[in-house]
Design a protein around this motif. Sequence first.
Motif, PDB file in Angstrom:
ATOM      1  N   ALA A 113       0.832  -1.205   0.000  1.00  0.00           N
ATOM      2  CA  ALA A 113       0.000   0.000   0.000  1.00  0.00           C
ATOM      3  C   ALA A 113       0.865   1.253   0.000  1.00  0.00           C
ATOM      4  O   ALA A 113       0.555   2.246  -0.684  1.00  0.00           O
ATOM      5  CB  ALA A 113      -0.935  -0.007   1.204  1.00  0.00           C
ATOM      6  N   LEU A 114       1.951   1.233   0.747  1.00  0.00           N
ATOM      7  CA  LEU A 114       2.861   2.382   0.780  1.00  0.00           C
ATOM      8  C   LEU A 114       3.458   2.631  -0.606  1.00  0.00           C
ATOM      9  O   LEU A 114       3.595   3.788  -1.032  1.00  0.00           O
ATOM     10  CB  LEU A 114       3.967   2.137   1.802  1.00  0.00           C
ATOM     11  N   GLN A 115       3.817   1.555  -1.314  1.00  0.00           N
ATOM     12  CA  GLN A 115       4.396   1.720  -2.653  1.00  0.00           C
ATOM     13  C   GLN A 115       3.366   2.280  -3.627  1.00  0.00           C
ATOM     14  O   GLN A 115       3.690   3.113  -4.481  1.00  0.00           O
ATOM     15  CB  GLN A 115       4.927   0.382  -3.160  1.00  0.00           C
ATOM     16  N   LEU A 149      10.312  16.898  -0.630  1.00  0.00           N
ATOM     17  CA  LEU A 149      10.550  15.890  -1.675  1.00  0.00           C
ATOM     18  C   LEU A 149       9.587  16.066  -2.842  1.00  0.00           C
ATOM     19  O   LEU A 149       9.994  15.969  -4.014  1.00  0.00           O
ATOM     20  CB  LEU A 149      10.381  14.485  -1.079  1.00  0.00           C
ATOM     21  N   LEU A 150       8.337  16.317  -2.544  1.00  0.00           N
ATOM     22  CA  LEU A 150       7.307  16.390  -3.581  1.00  0.00           C
ATOM     23  C   LEU A 150       7.165  17.779  -4.181  1.00  0.00           C
ATOM     24  O   LEU A 150       6.388  17.964  -5.121  1.00  0.00           O
ATOM     25  CB  LEU A 150       5.962  15.947  -3.003  1.00  0.00           C
ATOM     26  N   GLY A 151       7.882  18.767  -3.649  1.00  0.00           N
ATOM     27  CA  GLY A 151       7.725  20.134  -4.140  1.00  0.00           C
ATOM     28  C   GLY A 151       6.317  20.626  -3.943  1.00  0.00           C
ATOM     29  O   GLY A 151       5.734  21.282  -4.819  1.00  0.00           O
ATOM     30  N   ALA A 152       5.735  20.304  -2.781  1.00  0.00           N
ATOM     31  CA  ALA A 152       4.321  20.566  -2.520  1.00  0.00           C
ATOM     32  C   ALA A 152       4.136  21.754  -1.596  1.00  0.00           C
ATOM     33  O   ALA A 152       5.068  22.213  -0.930  1.00  0.00           O
ATOM     34  CB  ALA A 152       3.669  19.327  -1.901  1.00  0.00           C
ATOM     35  N   ALA A 170       7.800   5.537   6.997  1.00  0.00           N
ATOM     36  CA  ALA A 170       7.898   4.387   6.101  1.00  0.00           C
ATOM     37  C   ALA A 170       7.709   4.803   4.639  1.00  0.00           C
ATOM     38  O   ALA A 170       8.258   4.156   3.727  1.00  0.00           O
ATOM     39  CB  ALA A 170       6.844   3.347   6.487  1.00  0.00           C
ATOM     40  N   LEU A 171       6.969   5.884   4.403  1.00  0.00           N
ATOM     41  CA  LEU A 171       6.684   6.336   3.033  1.00  0.00           C
ATOM     42  C   LEU A 171       7.840   7.130   2.438  1.00  0.00           C
ATOM     43  O   LEU A 171       8.121   7.017   1.224  1.00  0.00           O
ATOM     44  CB  LEU A 171       5.408   7.186   3.049  1.00  0.00           C
ATOM     45  N   ILE A 172       8.514   7.920   3.240  1.00  0.00           N
ATOM     46  CA  ILE A 172       9.551   8.846   2.747  1.00  0.00           C
ATOM     47  C   ILE A 172      10.629   8.152   1.913  1.00  0.00           C
ATOM     48  O   ILE A 172      10.997   8.648   0.825  1.00  0.00           O
ATOM     49  CB  ILE A 172      10.160   9.632   3.928  1.00  0.00           C
ATOM     50  N   PRO A 173      11.176   6.997   2.323  1.00  0.00           N
ATOM     51  CA  PRO A 173      12.219   6.355   1.499  1.00  0.00           C
ATOM     52  C   PRO A 173      11.722   5.910   0.116  1.00  0.00           C
ATOM     53  O   PRO A 173      12.540   5.670  -0.786  1.00  0.00           O
ATOM     54  CB  PRO A 173      12.626   5.138   2.339  1.00  0.00           C
ATOM     55  N   LEU A 174      10.415   5.807  -0.047  1.00  0.00           N
ATOM     56  CA  LEU A 174       9.853   5.359  -1.322  1.00  0.00           C
ATOM     57  C   LEU A 174       9.569   6.508  -2.279  1.00  0.00           C
ATOM     58  O   LEU A 174       9.257   6.280  -3.454  1.00  0.00           O
ATOM     59  CB  LEU A 174       8.547   4.589  -1.068  1.00  0.00           C
TER      60      LEU A 174
END
Length: 594
Positions: free
Chosen positions: A198-200, A233-236, A328-332
């Motif tokens: 789900a994270l991916q 990371l996302l430029g958000a 857990a999401l950030i490294p992806l």
Amino acid sequence: MSKQVGDFIIERVREWGITRIFGFPGDGINGLMGALRRAENEVDFIQVRHEEMAAFMACAHSKFTGEVGVCMATSGPGAIHLLNGLYDAKLDHQSVVAIVGQQARMAMGGDYQQEVDLISLFKDVAGEYVHMIMVPEQARQVVDRAIRIAKAKRCVTCIIVPNDVQELEAVEQAPRKHGSVHTGVGHALTNVVPPLEALQQAANVLDEGKRVSILIGAGALGAAEEVKQVAELLGAGVAKALLGKAALDDRLPYVTGSIGLLGTEPSWEMMIDCDTLLMIGSSFPYSEFLPKEGEARGVQIDIDGRMLSLRYPMEVNLLGDTKATLQALIPLLKRKEDRSWQEKIMENVHDWWEVIEARARNEANPINPQLVFSELSPRLPENCIITSDSGSCANWFARNLRVREGMMASLSGNLATMCPGVPYAIAAKFAFPERVVLALVGDGAMQMLGINGLITIAKYWKRWSNPKLVIMVLKNLDLNQVTWEQRVMVGDPEFTTSQDVPDFPYAQYAEMLGLKGVRVEKPEDIGSGWDAVLGADRPAILEVHTDPNVPTIPPHITFEQTVKFSKMLVKGDPHEIGIIKQTFKDLVEEILPH
């Protein structure tokens, strides 16, 4: 003397780590009051002026500490008075236990004095768990389950104790036989993280987005570093629901501020133009301020599965703790090379703060309320705690106040009830006596319940290691938020019979109670007024006379609202000239600041 059920209940509450109960006495809880007297060195009973305040304080205690808040009231009317504050806790997902008295068992069902069907009364607000202790053997399991469920579900629970049961001899544990229950103390440690698959999926959606918007709520409190990493990371850009105002520093250039009716223009523009939405720990209710359905892909993170895909149809729903899930999401996630979207957001944010400052400097009669908040922002003490009441003050709290890292702030979010501003501040001061606390309140809410709160402050303030507690009252002699809602949403002129607020000398009343009172009637005195109350050696009230005709302009005005506002002017409003002048000034500042 043998231990009574009342003693057992208080001792068991203490075993759960709860050391403070907010409440008001009555003969329906005399047994519990006696137990509190005997346990005075273990559990602190804070006597409020009204049971509604006790429930608000228990809610605020949970909001600011993350612990279970406890309030107590007598049978019948006392229990009924708790309800508004308990609904505030329920709708904002706070852990609160209400302990209430009931008439003696033998009287129940006999239409006895103050006999109310409390189980039915509390069944909605405390729907996860509301039970009555009928025999001493029940006490342990009912107390344990009420506290555990309140914490685990982030909800309100209720314990009802008939007054005769409170004085029965206690039973430490139920007999070991069929039909008995044996419970224990202790909360579960949770660190819920969604599965890697789900994270991916979420990472893929976010990586493919070219214009990502982030909306954070109270669930993002304590996860500021992770939110910042994701935004960078996302430029958000990051918008904040009201309950998440303190989750991220307002000085960050990509933080667009509040969203919704009380929100900012950059938040509105970001949501309308984005192609991907990441919602983190928020149940923000107004879908019209989110992207149009089908025009943006969505990812949501929430600890409560019931809140997922509730406001927007999300492509990926992540059930988990905010901080752990983001870690857990950030490294992806992949860092976006194109920063033009975020740069546009930052430019809009910069321009918006210029507009806000310019609006605050507009002349008003006598004082522009926006100026009160703009002058406070740079004066906010480090690590202070801010509470706001509902009403027009919540508009300026949402838009004009720049909260910094380390501060805490809250108000009634989903219930949006009047009156929690002062009791929230008192509860915050008990929980963190060393920190400066500020309550921002309108004169309507101040007269409804806040004045009573000043008496409670006068009773307890000398116990606090740092006595600085400031209550600012916007005195505009008008139920201002509703007045503007009548004008813009209905198209009616102000109905002065329903909207006028009586004059009251708040600063003078504070002085009568032994507190400090400061009254400000000229805009040039606002800064020195704030300095005086923030520098006081005791709790202080800042009474500011403000102009009710300064419009609380939403970030986006619909055609329908424009038509209704025009109809109101055609019908004739008692403050028509002032409304036109102040509205024109604010709209001009949006086009040509300063």
